[in-house]
Design a protein around this motif. Structure first.
Motif, short mmCIF file in Angstrom:
data_model
loop_
_atom_site.label_atom_id
_atom_site.label_comp_id
_atom_site.label_asym_id
_atom_site.label_seq_id
_atom_site.Cartn_x
_atom_site.Cartn_y
_atom_site.Cartn_z
N LEU A 1 32.97 -16.70 -39.69
CA LEU A 1 31.97 -17.52 -39.03
C LEU A 1 32.39 -17.75 -37.58
O LEU A 1 33.58 -17.90 -37.29
CB LEU A 1 31.85 -18.88 -39.72
CG LEU A 1 31.52 -18.90 -41.20
CD1 LEU A 1 31.62 -20.32 -41.74
CD2 LEU A 1 30.16 -18.32 -41.46
N SER A 2 31.42 -17.82 -36.70
CA SER A 2 31.70 -18.21 -35.32
C SER A 2 32.01 -19.71 -35.32
O SER A 2 31.77 -20.42 -36.32
CB SER A 2 30.49 -17.93 -34.43
OG SER A 2 29.41 -18.77 -34.79
N LEU B 1 41.74 -26.96 -33.43
CA LEU B 1 42.47 -26.42 -34.58
C LEU B 1 42.91 -24.99 -34.30
O LEU B 1 44.04 -24.62 -34.63
CB LEU B 1 41.60 -26.45 -35.84
CG LEU B 1 41.46 -27.77 -36.56
CD1 LEU B 1 40.42 -27.67 -37.69
CD2 LEU B 1 42.79 -28.20 -37.15
N ALA B 2 42.05 -24.21 -33.71
CA ALA B 2 42.38 -22.82 -33.38
C ALA B 2 43.49 -22.77 -32.32
O ALA B 2 44.42 -21.97 -32.43
CB ALA B 2 41.15 -22.08 -32.90
N ASP B 3 43.40 -23.64 -31.31
CA ASP B 3 44.42 -23.68 -30.25
C ASP B 3 45.77 -24.15 -30.78
O ASP B 3 46.82 -23.64 -30.39
CB ASP B 3 43.98 -24.58 -29.10
CG ASP B 3 42.81 -24.00 -28.31
OD1 ASP B 3 42.56 -22.77 -28.41
OD2 ASP B 3 42.14 -24.78 -27.59
N GLU B 4 45.75 -25.14 -31.68
CA GLU B 4 46.98 -25.72 -32.21
C GLU B 4 47.63 -24.84 -33.28
O GLU B 4 48.82 -24.96 -33.53
CB GLU B 4 46.69 -27.10 -32.83
CG GLU B 4 46.27 -28.14 -31.82
CD GLU B 4 45.71 -29.40 -32.46
OE1 GLU B 4 45.64 -29.47 -33.71
OE2 GLU B 4 45.33 -30.32 -31.71
N ASN B 5 46.85 -23.98 -33.93
CA ASN B 5 47.34 -23.15 -35.03
C ASN B 5 46.97 -21.67 -34.83
O ASN B 5 46.29 -21.09 -35.67
CB ASN B 5 46.74 -23.62 -36.37
CG ASN B 5 47.01 -25.08 -36.63
OD1 ASN B 5 48.13 -25.46 -36.89
ND2 ASN B 5 45.98 -25.90 -36.55
N PHE C 1 41.04 -13.40 -34.27
CA PHE C 1 40.71 -13.32 -32.85
C PHE C 1 40.17 -11.93 -32.54
O PHE C 1 40.81 -10.93 -32.84
CB PHE C 1 41.95 -13.60 -32.00
CG PHE C 1 42.40 -15.03 -32.07
CD1 PHE C 1 41.88 -15.99 -31.23
CD2 PHE C 1 43.33 -15.43 -33.01
CE1 PHE C 1 42.28 -17.31 -31.30
CE2 PHE C 1 43.75 -16.75 -33.10
CZ PHE C 1 43.23 -17.69 -32.24
N ILE C 2 38.99 -11.88 -31.98
CA ILE C 2 38.39 -10.63 -31.54
C ILE C 2 38.25 -10.76 -30.03
O ILE C 2 37.33 -11.41 -29.53
CB ILE C 2 37.02 -10.40 -32.21
CG1 ILE C 2 37.17 -10.41 -33.72
CG2 ILE C 2 36.39 -9.10 -31.71
CD1 ILE C 2 35.88 -10.39 -34.49
N GLN D 1 36.99 -16.22 -34.64
CA GLN D 1 36.19 -16.20 -35.85
C GLN D 1 36.99 -16.93 -36.93
O GLN D 1 38.22 -16.83 -36.96
CB GLN D 1 35.91 -14.77 -36.30
CG GLN D 1 34.98 -14.01 -35.38
CD GLN D 1 33.54 -14.46 -35.54
OE1 GLN D 1 32.95 -14.28 -36.60
NE2 GLN D 1 32.98 -15.03 -34.51
N ILE D 2 36.30 -17.65 -37.78
CA ILE D 2 36.96 -18.39 -38.85
C ILE D 2 36.65 -17.71 -40.17
O ILE D 2 35.48 -17.51 -40.50
CB ILE D 2 36.49 -19.86 -38.86
CG1 ILE D 2 36.92 -20.52 -37.55
CG2 ILE D 2 37.04 -20.60 -40.07
CD1 ILE D 2 36.45 -21.93 -37.38
#
Length: 66
Positions: free
Chosen positions: A13-14, A32-36, A44-45, A50-51
């Motif tokens: 999912l975006s 959350l993406a930046d921290e983990n 990562f594309i 993308q989750i």
């Protein structure tokens, strides 16, 4: 002809789709993406995040606070 895949059937999912699906703010998901960055639920594309839906569901199930 473009095929529309329902969100609950998508593998990834975006940020926008995930925010709506999980009812979590876009800013929080980006944090959350930046921290983990090594989290297994992220893909990562290029510079796009993308989750992975099912893995993020497991992450949320195990978390007390997001």
């Amino acid at each position: 002809m473009k095929i529309e895949v329902p969100v609950w059937q998508k593998y990834t999912l975006s940020i926008e789709e995930a925010a709506e699906y999980f009812r979590i703010g876009q800013k929080r998901l980006r944090c959350l993406a930046d921290e983990n960055p090594e989290a297994d639920f992220l893909l990562f594309i290029g510079n796009r995040v993308q989750i992975k839906r099912k893995l993020f569901e497991k992450y949320i199930d195990a978390a007390n606070v997001v």
